[in-house]
Design a protein around this motif. Structure first.
Motif, PDB file in Angstrom:
ATOM      1  N   THR A 436       5.963  47.080  71.504  1.00 31.08           N
ATOM      2  CA  THR A 436       7.004  46.909  70.442  1.00 31.08           C
ATOM      3  C   THR A 436       8.562  47.607  71.267  1.00 31.08           C
ATOM      4  OG1 THR A 436       6.058  48.979  70.131  1.00 31.08           O
ATOM      5  CG2 THR A 436       5.302  47.336  68.657  1.00 31.08           C
ATOM      6  N   MET A 437       8.683  47.785  72.456  1.00 35.68           N
ATOM      7  CA  MET A 437       9.687  47.932  73.225  1.00 35.68           C
ATOM      8  C   MET A 437      10.079  49.655  72.951  1.00 35.68           C
ATOM      9  SD  MET A 437      11.705  46.090  74.964  1.00 35.68           S
ATOM     10  CE  MET A 437      13.150  46.325  75.566  1.00 35.68           C
ATOM     11  N   LYS A 438       9.016  50.298  73.057  1.00 32.94           N
ATOM     12  CA  LYS A 438       9.223  51.798  73.216  1.00 32.94           C
ATOM     13  C   LYS A 438       8.853  52.244  74.647  1.00 32.94           C
ATOM     14  CE  LYS A 438       9.002  52.146  68.436  1.00 32.94           C
ATOM     15  NZ  LYS A 438       9.885  52.715  67.709  1.00 32.94           N
ATOM     16  N   LEU A 439      10.064  52.875  74.939  1.00 39.97           N
ATOM     17  CA  LEU A 439      10.044  53.386  76.399  1.00 39.97           C
ATOM     18  C   LEU A 439       9.105  54.561  76.590  1.00 39.97           C
ATOM     19  CD1 LEU A 439      11.214  53.813  79.316  1.00 39.97           C
ATOM     20  CD2 LEU A 439      12.880  55.422  78.170  1.00 39.97           C
ATOM     21  N   VAL A 440       7.933  54.412  77.553  1.00 46.88           N
ATOM     22  CA  VAL A 440       6.970  55.488  77.893  1.00 46.88           C
ATOM     23  C   VAL A 440       7.099  55.699  79.253  1.00 46.88           C
ATOM     24  CG1 VAL A 440       4.674  56.061  77.551  1.00 46.88           C
ATOM     25  CG2 VAL A 440       5.548  54.279  76.035  1.00 46.88           C
ATOM     26  N   ASN A 441       7.091  57.307  79.414  1.00 44.80           N
ATOM     27  CA  ASN A 441       6.938  57.823  80.835  1.00 44.80           C
ATOM     28  C   ASN A 441       5.553  58.032  81.331  1.00 44.80           C
ATOM     29  OD1 ASN A 441       9.648  58.098  81.876  1.00 44.80           O
ATOM     30  ND2 ASN A 441      10.049  59.089  79.929  1.00 44.80           N
ATOM     31  N   VAL A 442       4.898  57.431  82.236  1.00 45.24           N
ATOM     32  CA  VAL A 442       3.538  57.460  82.088  1.00 45.24           C
ATOM     33  C   VAL A 442       3.105  58.291  83.575  1.00 45.24           C
ATOM     34  CG1 VAL A 442       1.479  56.036  82.362  1.00 45.24           C
ATOM     35  CG2 VAL A 442       3.461  55.128  81.252  1.00 45.24           C
ATOM     36  N   ASP A 443       2.328  58.987  83.390  1.00 46.44           N
ATOM     37  CA  ASP A 443       1.463  60.076  84.490  1.00 46.44           C
ATOM     38  C   ASP A 443       0.663  59.008  85.271  1.00 46.44           C
ATOM     39  OD1 ASP A 443       1.249  61.914  85.849  1.00 46.44           O
ATOM     40  OD2 ASP A 443       0.359  63.114  84.156  1.00 46.44           O
ATOM     41  N   CYS A 444       0.738  58.224  86.140  1.00 47.03           N
ATOM     42  CA  CYS A 444       0.161  57.485  87.127  1.00 47.03           C
ATOM     43  C   CYS A 444       0.605  57.445  88.336  1.00 47.03           C
ATOM     44  CB  CYS A 444      -0.137  56.182  86.254  1.00 47.03           C
ATOM     45  SG  CYS A 444       1.411  55.150  86.157  1.00 47.03           S
ATOM     46  N   ASP A 445      -0.050  56.599  89.083  1.00 42.12           N
ATOM     47  CA  ASP A 445       0.433  56.278  90.765  1.00 42.12           C
ATOM     48  C   ASP A 445       1.185  55.187  90.812  1.00 42.12           C
ATOM     49  OD1 ASP A 445      -1.673  54.768  91.813  1.00 42.12           O
ATOM     50  OD2 ASP A 445      -2.684  56.864  91.831  1.00 42.12           O
ATOM     51  N   SER A 446       1.550  54.909  92.018  1.00 48.71           N
ATOM     52  CA  SER A 446       2.358  53.698  92.239  1.00 48.71           C
ATOM     53  C   SER A 446       1.421  52.299  92.172  1.00 48.71           C
ATOM     54  CB  SER A 446       3.007  53.795  93.651  1.00 48.71           C
ATOM     55  OG  SER A 446       2.207  54.126  94.643  1.00 48.71           O
ATOM     56  N   LYS A 447       0.168  52.480  92.478  1.00 48.47           N
ATOM     57  CA  LYS A 447      -0.721  51.215  92.386  1.00 48.47           C
ATOM     58  C   LYS A 447      -0.712  50.532  90.946  1.00 48.47           C
ATOM     59  CE  LYS A 447      -5.116  53.152  90.910  1.00 48.47           C
ATOM     60  NZ  LYS A 447      -6.530  53.630  90.926  1.00 48.47           N
ATOM     61  N   TYR A 448      -0.328  51.187  90.043  1.00 45.77           N
ATOM     62  CA  TYR A 448      -0.066  50.456  88.816  1.00 45.77           C
ATOM     63  C   TYR A 448       1.243  49.784  88.455  1.00 45.77           C
ATOM     64  CZ  TYR A 448      -4.202  53.228  87.356  1.00 45.77           C
ATOM     65  OH  TYR A 448      -5.259  53.813  87.151  1.00 45.77           O
ATOM     66  N   LEU A 449       2.189  49.819  89.577  1.00 46.50           N
ATOM     67  CA  LEU A 449       3.383  49.009  89.275  1.00 46.50           C
ATOM     68  C   LEU A 449       3.054  47.641  89.275  1.00 46.50           C
ATOM     69  CD1 LEU A 449       5.760  50.558  92.051  1.00 46.50           C
ATOM     70  CD2 LEU A 449       6.310  50.429  89.661  1.00 46.50           C
ATOM     71  N   GLY A 450       4.107  47.080  88.128  1.00 44.56           N
ATOM     72  CA  GLY A 450       3.894  45.678  87.900  1.00 44.56           C
ATOM     73  C   GLY A 450       2.421  45.366  87.056  1.00 44.56           C
TER      74      GLY A 450
END
Ligand code: SF4
Length: 473
Positions: A436-450
């Protein structure tokens, strides 16, 4: 020298746009000209401009230039401009002084392009008073950049090539995409709506849709390359296909793109007048068409909407809004609002506040009306002071922020899917958007990129949310 003119830019004549596939060529003389050299692009304005800059970047790299974000370090500086509002214009003009200063110290090439170059007054003034700008070119001829470069290197004379034409469709222009996960895909160029405040129909020409098969091929290639999201781009995407008269429209295009298997499809910008029930049905039917609609209303006053030539009434907009809300589960809707259109009364402005209170937009991009030379609205004598307009904007923004926060609060402790795009500024977190186009800052590491991941929303702000990854999709 080819300078633009408003008279030609206004023409919507019998020219039938052609699809040109062979027009992009790199002359031998500049094939390797960028070896060990760098280019820097300054981009202003909308997503169309951002995507044009992706084309320019690819063209530069075809001539072996390397990209830099640092102007001081560049051998070529390209300023890709926006004409939509006065402050974008002022920012560009402010930067020209810095670039001139750099050019006095170092042998660099400077290129001025984009929508401002398409404005008659600007191009005339640049070509007479800013002789140090090497190339001035418009929005219709980006693919010819290598040819202009060859000419200025040979002749050492300013190249001015800005055409006020209805325009064609150029296929085969290379693109260097900014993201590896999300891609802009042009589906059309120009606009025929002629809202009275808008300069775009004059800077970008007549509406020209790309052929469905060309768009699908681009999206299929993106799927193969691993892209997760495409945004279909145009000034008025809902009118897609009308100019082609080939029996397909925006709803058909959305359905076909959906069947390519791309994970996420978005589209901007929608004009309410062309939003069909068939489109709503297709968006509701396919899971990979995101439930997010940007639907500019511009004003809540019928009187102002009429002066803007928006072609819908407040009631018609409300009916469309409600239909979208009813038929597309969990949809979010954002809008654009202009305050201080010439002679907007207190009553008109309060009607705008009323509609914001009624529809409670997820987000609204709000602006003070900015007269653009050559547009019909710029000729209206305005009696409203800038001070009044600023106060109205502040009042509207308070309301918009209130509903943005309220809408976001519905997400607290909910699970959402987020495409993780890039590191965010927030202490090692990563940013991405929900469907729904809500900006989320996520606590995670770089393996989740993409990747599209399930995220639990833990805290809410007006313009963003914070969350943690629960598991991969
Ligand atoms: S629909 Fe109106 S506001 Fe949008 S680009 Fe066309 S003329 Fe401008």
């Amino acid at each position: 020298m080819n300078l633009p003119n408003l008279k030609d830019a206004r023409v919507r004549g019998k020219h039938k746009p052609e699809v040109k596939r062979e027009d992009y060529v790199i002359p031998e003389a500049v094939g390797n000209i960028g070896k060990n050299k760098k280019y820097c692009i300054l981009t202003y304005g909308c997503q169309m401009n951002v995507h044009d800059s992706e084309n320019i970047a690819a063209i530069m790299e075809d001539m072996k230039y390397i990209q830099t974000d640092d102007m001081q370090d560049a051998d070529i500086i390209i300023i890709n401009t926006c004409a939509i509002r006065e402050n974008a214009h002022n920012k560009v003009m402010g930067n020209l002084g810095r670039i001139k200063h750099l050019k006095e110290k170092k042998d660099i090439i400077t290129i001025f392009c984009g929508c401002m170059a398409q404005e008659e007054g600007i191009s005339r003034s640049l070509s007479s008073k800013y002789k140090w700008i090497d190339i001035i070119m418009g929005t219709h001829n980006i693919h010819k950049l290598p040819i202009y470069l060859e000419k200025i290197i040979k002749n050492k004379k300013q190249e001015v090539n800005v055409y006020s034409i209805e325009g064609d469709v150029y296929e085969g222009i290379p693109v260097k995409r900014d993201s590896k996960y999300k891609a802009w895909v042009n589906i059309m160029y120009g606009c025929d709506k002629v809202c009275t405040y808008c300069i775009v129909p004059y800077t970008r020409g007549k509406q020209r849709s790309r052929l469905l098969e060309d768009i699908l091929k681009e999206v299929e290639d993106l799927v193969r390359e691993g892209y997760k999201e495409v945004t279909l781009l145009g000034q008025n995407v809902n009118a897609y296909g009308k100019d082609l008269a080939l029996g397909y429209d925006m709803a058909d295009l959305l359905e076909s793109v959906s069947k390519t298997g791309i994970s996420r499809i978005r589209f901007i910008t929608s004009h309410p007048w062309d939003f069909t029930d068939k489109m709503i049905e297709v968006i509701a039917k396919y899971d990979n068409i995101m439930p997010y609609i940007h639907l500019p209303i511009q004003s809540g006053s019928d009187r102002i909407l009429k002066h803007m030539n928006r072609r819908y009434t407040k009631e018609e907009y409300i009916t469309l809004f409600n239909k979208i809300k009813e038929m597309i589960p969990n949809v979010s809707i954002s809008t654009d609002i202009i305050v201080g259109f010439p002679n907007e009364t207190d009553e008109d402005f309060h009607e705008t506040l009323d509609i914001v209170n009624l529809l409670k937009f997820d987000l609204a991009y709000t602006f003070i009306y900015s007269p653009r030379e050559g547009t019909p609205a710029s000729k209206i004598k305005d009696t409203i002071s800038l001070d009044t307009k600023k106060k109205r904007l502040a009042e509207l923004n308070k309301l918009v922020n209130k509903y943005a926060l309220l809408n976001n609060q519905k997400y607290k402790n909910k699970m959402v899917e987020v495409l993780i795009e890039a590191p965010s500024d927030k202490n090692g977190k990563y940013m991405g958007y929900t469907d729904t186009m809500k900006l989320v800052n996520v606590d995670c590491d770089s393996k989740y990129l993409g990747k599209i991941v399930k995220v639990k929303i833990e805290s809410i702000k007006t313009w963003s949310m914070d969350g943690v990854v629960v598991n991969d999709k």
